[in-house]
Scaffold this motif. Sequence first.
Motif, PDB file in Angstrom:
ATOM      1  N   UNK A   1     -17.581   2.444 -56.580  1.00 60.04           N
ATOM      2  CA  UNK A   1     -16.453   2.000 -56.065  1.00 60.04           C
ATOM      3  C   UNK A   1     -15.178   1.695 -57.058  1.00 60.04           C
ATOM      4  N   UNK A   2     -15.427   2.058 -58.296  1.00 61.50           N
ATOM      5  CA  UNK A   2     -14.392   1.799 -59.149  1.00 61.50           C
ATOM      6  C   UNK A   2     -14.126   0.200 -59.772  1.00 61.50           C
ATOM      7  N   UNK A   3     -15.072  -0.555 -59.827  1.00 60.21           N
ATOM      8  CA  UNK A   3     -14.960  -1.782 -60.412  1.00 60.21           C
ATOM      9  C   UNK A   3     -16.062  -1.989 -61.463  1.00 60.21           C
ATOM     10  N   UNK A   4     -16.771  -1.159 -61.893  1.00 65.28           N
ATOM     11  CA  UNK A   4     -17.899  -1.305 -63.081  1.00 65.28           C
ATOM     12  C   UNK A   4     -17.392  -2.239 -64.025  1.00 65.28           C
ATOM     13  N   UNK A   5     -16.403  -1.925 -64.920  1.00 66.88           N
ATOM     14  CA  UNK A   5     -15.868  -2.690 -65.998  1.00 66.88           C
ATOM     15  C   UNK A   5     -15.337  -4.227 -65.689  1.00 66.88           C
ATOM     16  N   UNK A   6     -15.271  -4.396 -64.389  1.00 73.07           N
ATOM     17  CA  UNK A   6     -14.756  -5.791 -64.137  1.00 73.07           C
ATOM     18  C   UNK A   6     -16.003  -6.388 -63.043  1.00 73.07           C
ATOM     19  N   UNK A   7     -16.977  -6.274 -63.398  1.00 74.24           N
ATOM     20  CA  UNK A   7     -18.106  -6.926 -62.598  1.00 74.24           C
ATOM     21  C   UNK A   7     -18.433  -8.227 -63.765  1.00 74.24           C
ATOM     22  N   UNK A   8     -18.706  -9.377 -63.034  1.00 73.64           N
ATOM     23  CA  UNK A   8     -19.167 -10.607 -63.950  1.00 73.64           C
ATOM     24  C   UNK A   8     -20.295 -11.325 -63.249  1.00 73.64           C
ATOM     25  N   UNK A   9     -20.984 -12.033 -63.794  1.00 72.47           N
ATOM     26  CA  UNK A   9     -22.083 -12.803 -63.181  1.00 72.47           C
ATOM     27  C   UNK A   9     -22.153 -13.983 -64.043  1.00 72.47           C
ATOM     28  N   UNK A  10     -23.098 -14.904 -63.290  1.00 70.20           N
ATOM     29  CA  UNK A  10     -23.458 -16.091 -64.123  1.00 70.20           C
ATOM     30  C   UNK A  10     -24.810 -15.748 -64.658  1.00 70.20           C
ATOM     31  N   UNK A  11     -24.905 -15.904 -66.032  1.00 70.18           N
ATOM     32  CA  UNK A  11     -25.926 -15.499 -66.866  1.00 70.18           C
ATOM     33  C   UNK A  11     -26.438 -16.515 -67.719  1.00 70.18           C
ATOM     34  N   UNK A  12     -28.014 -16.416 -67.938  1.00 72.94           N
ATOM     35  CA  UNK A  12     -28.376 -17.028 -69.102  1.00 72.94           C
ATOM     36  C   UNK A  12     -27.752 -17.167 -70.295  1.00 72.94           C
ATOM     37  N   UNK A  13     -27.479 -18.298 -71.152  1.00 72.27           N
ATOM     38  CA  UNK A  13     -26.961 -18.130 -72.505  1.00 72.27           C
ATOM     39  C   UNK A  13     -27.538 -17.371 -73.349  1.00 72.27           C
ATOM     40  N   UNK A  14     -28.770 -17.172 -73.244  1.00 73.60           N
ATOM     41  CA  UNK A  14     -29.691 -16.426 -74.097  1.00 73.60           C
ATOM     42  C   UNK A  14     -29.241 -14.802 -73.976  1.00 73.60           C
ATOM     43  N   UNK A  15     -28.679 -14.572 -72.852  1.00 77.70           N
ATOM     44  CA  UNK A  15     -28.407 -13.050 -72.765  1.00 77.70           C
ATOM     45  C   UNK A  15     -27.264 -12.783 -73.844  1.00 77.70           C
ATOM     46  N   UNK A  16     -26.364 -13.625 -74.020  1.00 78.69           N
ATOM     47  CA  UNK A  16     -25.153 -13.353 -74.892  1.00 78.69           C
ATOM     48  C   UNK A  16     -25.466 -13.030 -76.043  1.00 78.69           C
ATOM     49  N   UNK A  17     -26.787 -13.366 -76.639  1.00 80.68           N
ATOM     50  CA  UNK A  17     -27.169 -13.055 -78.106  1.00 80.68           C
ATOM     51  C   UNK A  17     -27.969 -11.666 -78.120  1.00 80.68           C
ATOM     52  N   UNK A  18     -28.221 -11.142 -77.086  1.00 77.87           N
ATOM     53  CA  UNK A  18     -28.715  -9.765 -77.003  1.00 77.87           C
ATOM     54  C   UNK A  18     -27.968  -8.748 -77.625  1.00 77.87           C
ATOM     55  N   UNK A  19     -28.248  -8.169 -78.647  1.00 76.13           N
ATOM     56  CA  UNK A  19     -27.503  -7.038 -79.213  1.00 76.13           C
ATOM     57  C   UNK A  19     -27.074  -5.915 -78.215  1.00 76.13           C
ATOM     58  N   UNK A  20     -25.747  -5.880 -78.392  1.00 77.97           N
ATOM     59  CA  UNK A  20     -25.005  -4.594 -77.851  1.00 77.97           C
ATOM     60  C   UNK A  20     -24.767  -4.976 -76.352  1.00 77.97           C
ATOM     61  N   UNK A  21     -25.777  -4.943 -75.349  1.00 80.63           N
ATOM     62  CA  UNK A  21     -25.616  -5.260 -73.792  1.00 80.63           C
ATOM     63  C   UNK A  21     -24.979  -6.709 -73.540  1.00 80.63           C
ATOM     64  N   UNK A  22     -25.843  -7.684 -74.349  1.00 80.76           N
ATOM     65  CA  UNK A  22     -25.421  -9.018 -74.096  1.00 80.76           C
ATOM     66  C   UNK A  22     -24.068  -9.278 -74.678  1.00 80.76           C
ATOM     67  N   UNK A  23     -23.862  -8.858 -76.028  1.00 86.77           N
ATOM     68  CA  UNK A  23     -22.528  -8.799 -76.594  1.00 86.77           C
ATOM     69  C   UNK A  23     -21.327  -8.249 -75.612  1.00 86.77           C
ATOM     70  N   UNK A  24     -21.592  -7.186 -75.251  1.00 87.35           N
ATOM     71  CA  UNK A  24     -20.720  -6.499 -74.312  1.00 87.35           C
ATOM     72  C   UNK A  24     -20.392  -7.250 -73.071  1.00 87.35           C
ATOM     73  N   UNK A  25     -21.424  -7.825 -72.555  1.00 85.41           N
ATOM     74  CA  UNK A  25     -21.200  -8.973 -71.546  1.00 85.41           C
ATOM     75  C   UNK A  25     -20.260  -9.985 -71.800  1.00 85.41           C
ATOM     76  N   UNK A  26     -20.645 -10.555 -72.898  1.00 84.15           N
ATOM     77  CA  UNK A  26     -19.794 -11.814 -73.483  1.00 84.15           C
ATOM     78  C   UNK A  26     -18.232 -11.211 -73.437  1.00 84.15           C
ATOM     79  N   UNK A  27     -18.030 -10.346 -73.889  1.00 80.76           N
ATOM     80  CA  UNK A  27     -16.671  -9.840 -74.170  1.00 80.76           C
ATOM     81  C   UNK A  27     -16.003  -9.454 -72.859  1.00 80.76           C
ATOM     82  N   UNK A  28     -16.720  -9.292 -71.860  1.00 83.05           N
ATOM     83  CA  UNK A  28     -16.402  -8.944 -70.631  1.00 83.05           C
ATOM     84  C   UNK A  28     -16.437  -9.998 -69.827  1.00 83.05           C
ATOM     85  N   UNK A  29     -16.512 -11.207 -70.142  1.00 83.67           N
ATOM     86  CA  UNK A  29     -16.150 -12.762 -69.277  1.00 83.67           C
ATOM     87  C   UNK A  29     -17.362 -13.110 -68.497  1.00 83.67           C
TER      88      UNK A  29
END
Length: 377
Positions: A107-135
């Motif tokens: 439906x065209x909003x993949x890059x603007x999906x956000x979630x409440x996430x465990x803090x440890x996820x933001x330390x996960x290389x590549x995927x977690x970092x991209x989520x952090x930059x995406x808010x």
Amino acid sequence: MAIAAAIILPIGLLFLLSGLIINFIQALLFILVRPCSKNMYRRINKEVTELLWLELIWLFDWWANVKVELYTDQETYGLMGKEHALVISNHRSDIDWLVGWVIAQRVGCLGSTIALAKKSLSYLPVLGWSMWFSGYISLERSWAKDENTLKSGFQQLNDFHQPFWLAVFVEGTRFTHTKLLAAQEYATSAGLPIPRNVLIPRTKGFVAAVSHLRSFVPAIYNITLAIPKDKPRPTLLRMLRGCSSVVHVRVERRLMHELPEDESGIAQWCKDVFVVKDTLLDRHLVTGTFGDQECQDIGRPKKSLLVVICWSCFLFFSAIKFFEWCPFSWGGVVFCAVFLVLVLVLMQILIVFSKSEKSIAPKVPSPNTLEENLLPA
């Protein structure tokens, strides 16, 4: 094991190398663009992030050929991706988040999906970092620590000009039989409806989200996710191995202004929704469908396939140029071998991170503990 490594290694190389490039671009945008215009940063980051996340969509759609059957009415489907929405769902499988990404991409909003996430996820290389930059809003699973973080995160969404989805898994953890037994024991002791297919929702995060977002988010998407009983449960490892499956998703759109105003009323609304969701899953277990809603054709767009082909060609020719420029040496061989091992290790971390826990039966939580934990494990 050798076959699994032969499959995981090239996919891991593609994901890691392209992901590091994306992360580097995101870091530059965060430093150079975001201080000048948060809206411009979000618009550019949306497109950049999708160049990475579409690789996982490709894995889902084209490599493993996992199919999503989406059940909702035509009006709701027409509005999806065109409005802000708070998304709540049962947490049935290891890749529920990826199922949500697949629907968001359609439906065209993949890059603007956000979630409440465990803090440890933001330390996960590549995927977690991209989520952090995406808010993504990173929390520590403790209400005392996370209350202010939630408020700050919700306030920052107030000027989000693109349609966004904010996902909250209100069960607080992924569904397993062990956790269901604990939830049933707690429900019996507390005089609550005894769940059969869901866990008891932990409502503090949801109440906070509704209280802060209701002035500018018009709708809640109540998602019920089920795996047909004759199909294997999809996991990241099975997808990497090319194992197909089917996921059924029912979406019900509820207007935000129809929810109660007080916090206790909002919490009860959420609990009532999960009682109904439990009944829907009972019915799905018997019929194998969410037949009360129309099945929408969401297709299988070729965009993710084209992105993977382009990344593969770019990285392949870059590797050729690198080896032409870098003469043979045993030091180079050792470096490449270490790098390949690192890729396998990082892919294993990602696979393990996505798995549901298979622990011994936990103690029955107290009401305070039940409300303290907010996020999926």
